[in-house]
Every structure is written in structure tokens, then in C-alpha cells.
Design a protein around this motif. Structure first.
Motif, PDB file in Angstrom:
ATOM      1  N   ARG A  84       0.942  -1.237   0.159  1.00 41.93           N
ATOM      2  CA  ARG A  84       0.068  -0.056  -0.179  1.00 41.93           C
ATOM      3  C   ARG A  84       1.005   1.246   0.007  1.00 41.93           C
ATOM      4  N   THR A  85       1.960   1.516   1.026  1.00 41.16           N
ATOM      5  CA  THR A  85       2.945   2.388   0.953  1.00 41.16           C
ATOM      6  C   THR A  85       3.292   2.760  -0.422  1.00 41.16           C
ATOM      7  N   LEU A  86       3.900   1.496  -1.077  1.00 43.03           N
ATOM      8  CA  LEU A  86       4.618   1.719  -2.502  1.00 43.03           C
ATOM      9  C   LEU A  86       3.722   2.192  -3.608  1.00 43.03           C
ATOM     10  N   ILE A  87       2.231   1.713  -3.357  1.00 44.40           N
ATOM     11  CA  ILE A  87       1.169   2.321  -4.322  1.00 44.40           C
ATOM     12  C   ILE A  87       1.095   3.774  -4.019  1.00 44.40           C
ATOM     13  N   GLN A  88       1.043   3.984  -2.736  1.00 40.75           N
ATOM     14  CA  GLN A  88       0.821   5.727  -2.452  1.00 40.75           C
ATOM     15  C   GLN A  88       1.994   6.450  -3.058  1.00 40.75           C
ATOM     16  N   GLN A  89       3.193   5.992  -2.947  1.00 44.49           N
ATOM     17  CA  GLN A  89       4.178   6.559  -3.503  1.00 44.49           C
ATOM     18  C   GLN A  89       4.259   6.726  -5.047  1.00 44.49           C
ATOM     19  N   ALA A  90       3.785   5.500  -5.772  1.00 38.95           N
ATOM     20  CA  ALA A  90       3.635   5.732  -7.018  1.00 38.95           C
ATOM     21  C   ALA A  90       2.821   6.444  -7.739  1.00 38.95           C
ATOM     22  N   GLY A  91       1.837   6.776  -6.645  1.00 38.13           N
ATOM     23  CA  GLY A  91       0.470   7.459  -7.197  1.00 38.13           C
ATOM     24  C   GLY A  91       0.845   8.980  -7.168  1.00 38.13           C
ATOM     25  N   THR A  92       1.871   9.462  -6.890  1.00 39.99           N
ATOM     26  CA  THR A  92       2.299  10.953  -6.893  1.00 39.99           C
ATOM     27  C   THR A  92       2.615  11.337  -8.220  1.00 39.99           C
ATOM     28  N   ASP A  93       2.612  12.826  -8.527  1.00 33.06           N
ATOM     29  CA  ASP A  93       3.112  13.201  -9.700  1.00 33.06           C
ATOM     30  C   ASP A  93       4.541  13.520  -9.521  1.00 33.06           C
ATOM     31  N   THR A  94       5.110  13.395  -8.409  1.00 33.98           N
ATOM     32  CA  THR A  94       6.785  13.729  -8.227  1.00 33.98           C
ATOM     33  C   THR A  94       7.293  12.466  -8.637  1.00 33.98           C
ATOM     34  N   VAL A  95       6.756  11.347  -8.762  1.00 34.30           N
ATOM     35  CA  VAL A  95       7.602  10.092  -9.244  1.00 34.30           C
ATOM     36  C   VAL A  95       7.522   9.989 -10.783  1.00 34.30           C
ATOM     37  N   ASN A  96       8.396   9.808 -11.237  1.00 32.00           N
ATOM     38  CA  ASN A  96       8.385   9.557 -12.703  1.00 32.00           C
ATOM     39  C   ASN A  96       8.302   8.302 -13.185  1.00 32.00           C
ATOM     40  N   ASN A  97       8.166   7.815 -14.372  1.00 32.14           N
ATOM     41  CA  ASN A  97       7.987   6.431 -14.961  1.00 32.14           C
ATOM     42  C   ASN A  97       8.826   5.514 -14.713  1.00 32.14           C
ATOM     43  N   GLU A  98      10.216   5.983 -14.646  1.00 34.91           N
ATOM     44  CA  GLU A  98      11.305   4.988 -14.436  1.00 34.91           C
ATOM     45  C   GLU A  98      11.235   4.601 -13.098  1.00 34.91           C
ATOM     46  N   ASP A  99      10.920   5.610 -12.158  1.00 34.26           N
ATOM     47  CA  ASP A  99      10.949   5.291 -10.686  1.00 34.26           C
ATOM     48  C   ASP A  99       9.933   4.315 -10.344  1.00 34.26           C
ATOM     49  N   ARG A 100       8.720   4.417 -11.157  1.00 31.86           N
ATOM     50  CA  ARG A 100       7.503   3.532 -11.097  1.00 31.86           C
ATOM     51  C   ARG A 100       7.924   2.035 -11.584  1.00 31.86           C
TER      52      ARG A 100
END
Length: 300
Positions: A84-100
Motif C-alpha cells: 500500500r505504501t508503495l502504491i501511494q508513493q507511485a501515485g504521486t506526480d513527483t515520481v517519474n515513470n522510471e521510478d515507478r
């Protein structure tokens, strides 16, 4: 008179021998002919004690089983919480596609950890495989490209039952289908743990920020809540087993006390009885010297 004396002497000697045997063995009876009714009662108590000890062995094994399940629930809860924490991190605009994609790799590793927790083994038995305790219950199915297709459950939808007392059984929560959390959503679609995990990986691969920041977070909470509920129910089973263990210990003490009252001698009382029987035997011997010494010569 001589005949009566010999009979009485033998009777007194038999009584003395009986008490002497009881003192040497510290038991009221040594064979069934001593007191058939008492021997029968002692045998019944012995059987009850043996059966009670078998129940105790089952209870202890079940407590260990339940403890192992609690550890597995704890690990599973942590894995879903981390996902869930990882989903929340990936759902922000500050994370780019590579980080996802890096987050996706970590989610895949966490799914492996979750699967390992659900495949926990105790004493050669899988704890969440229903009645098929020798079959690994959960496995990750992948396609030819290594992409996860589903989290497959291979166990049964049954709980193991254990007899913990006379006429009393308890169910251990081994039904793994409850962890899959099969349900129908408000939209009328089917959802479960497997579908949720594959949807998370798909959303991460497709960089679907909308799904990651919305629906998937809610579903993560549902899956986490389900595991917590299952853990709470397992806790209730554990508490019942602990209460049964205390009751079994108390019953065993009572049975052993009853057996001791019927089987074991009172040493002080039995020694006093031995002294009385010995005195009676010696008195018989002394009287016999007077009776047996009389002959026809005494009347000539």
C-alpha cells in the motif's frame, strides 16, 4: 481345637502378608483378585488420565500451530501494508515513470514475501491449505514473459478439526480461501487478493497514476483489513486453546488425586495396621503352643 487353630493361624498369616505386601509396594492392591471393584475403578482412572494426556498433547500442538499462523498473519499484514505504501508513493506526480518501474520491482518482491508467509509450514503441514496439509497452498502463476498472471490457491475451503476433550472439538483456521477474500464489488464485478495484486502491477507498468492514487489504495485497505480480521479470529481460537490447556491440567490433577486416594496407601495408617496384624499373629502362635502341646498323656 487344633484344626480351628491352624485355620485361624493361616488366616492371621494371610492378613499379615497382605499388609506387608501393601507396605512394600505402597499400593492398596497388586492384583485384581485383591479387590476386583477397586481394581476396576483404578483402571478406569488410569485410562482417563492417559486419554487426558493425549488431549493435552493435541492442545499443545494446536497452540503451536495457532502461534505459527499468527506469525504468518503478521508477516502478511506487513507485506500488504508495504505494498500500500508503495502504491501511494507511485501515485504521486513527483515520481517519474522510471521510478515507478523500480517500485514495481519492489512490489513484485513483496508479493513473493507475502506468498512465502501464506505458505508457512508447521511440523510438515501447511497452515493455510485447508485439509490438503501436504500441498503448498499459494503459488504465483506467470506467463512466458515472467509477468504475474494470478496468485493461485491450491488448498481446500475446509478447516482442520482437533479433538481437545471428551466430546469437544475445535476448528483451526486453515481455510486459505478466506485469505483470498473473494467478493463482489458494488459495481457487480468480482475482486480478490489475486486480482488486486495483478491490477497493482499492471497499473505500475502502465504508469496509471489515477488507479494508483485512487481505487487501488482503497482495495489495499480492504485486503489489509481482511487479514487483520482473520488474525483476530485466529486469536480467539488461540485463547480457547489456552483455556482448554488450563482446564486439562486441572482435570489431570483431579484424576491423579482420585487415583492416589484409591490406589496409594496411607503409610502411617497401614503401618499401624501391620503392627496390629503382627500382634494378632504372634498371639495366635503363643496360644498354639498351649493347644498343640496337649496330648492323651495329659489325661493318664
Amino acid at each position: 481345637m487344633s484344626s480351628n487353630f491352624i485355620n485361624n493361624l493361616q488366616s492371621n498369616l494371610k492378613n499379615l502378608s497382605k499388609v506387608q505386601n501393601q507396605l512394600s509396594s505402597l499400593k492398596e492392591v497388586s492384583k485384581s483378585s485383591d479387590n476386583p471393584m477397586l481394581v476396576s475403578e483404578i483402571m478406569d482412572l488410569n485410562n482417563s488420565i492417559i486419554q487426558n494426556e493425549e488431549y493435552m498433547s493435541t492442545i499443545k500442538d494446536s497452540i503451536g500451530f495457532s502461534n505459527m499462523q499468527d506469525s504468518a498473519y503478521d508477516a502478511a499484514t506487513k507485506s500488504v501494508s508495504r505494498i500500500r505504501t508503495l502504491i501511494q508513493q507511485a501515485g504521486t506526480d513527483t515520481v517519474n515513470n522510471e521510478d515507478r518501474q523500480l517500485i514495481k520491482a519492489e512490489v513484485e518482491a513483496e508479493i513473493e514475501t507475502l506468498t512465502d508467509a501464506l505458505n508457512t509450514n508447521f511440523g510438515g503441514k501447511y497452515i493455510f491449505s485447508g485439509m490438503k496439509t501436504t500441498t503448498k497452498p499459494f503459488s504465483i502463476e506467470k506467463d512466458a514473459n515472467g509477468k504475474m498472471i494470478e496468485l493461485k490457491y491450491s488448498g481446500t475451503s475446509d478447516n482442520l478439526t482437533r479433538r481437545i476433550s471428551q466430546g469437544v472439538q475445535i476448528e483451526l483456521k486453515t481455510d486459505g480461501t478466506s485469505l483470498m477474500n473473494e467478493r463482489v464489488t458494488e459495481a457487480g464485478t468480482t475482486d480478490n487478493l489475486s486480482i488486486f495484486l495483478t491490477d497493482v502491477l499492471t497499473a505500475l507498468e502502465d504508469n496509471n497514476v489515477t488507479a494508483l492514487s485512487g481505487n487501488l489504495l482503497e482495495r489495499a485497505d480492504i485486503e489489509s483489513s481482511n487479514i487483520v480480521t482473520q488474525r483476530a479470529e485466529n486469536g480467539a481460537v488461540f485463547n480457547r486453546l489456552e483455556a482448554s490447556k488450563e482446564r486439562n491440567t486441572s482435570e489431570n490433577l483431579n484424576l491423579e488425586s482420585m487415583r492416589s486416594d484409591k490406589q496409594d496407601i496411607d503409610l502411617a495408617e497401614k503401618f499401624m495396621e501391620y503392627t496390629m496384624e503382627q500382634t494378632a499373629y504372634q498371639a495366635s502362635l503363643a496360644m498354639g503352643t498351649k493347644i498343640l502341646s496337649t496330648s492323651i498323656l495329659d489325661y493318664i
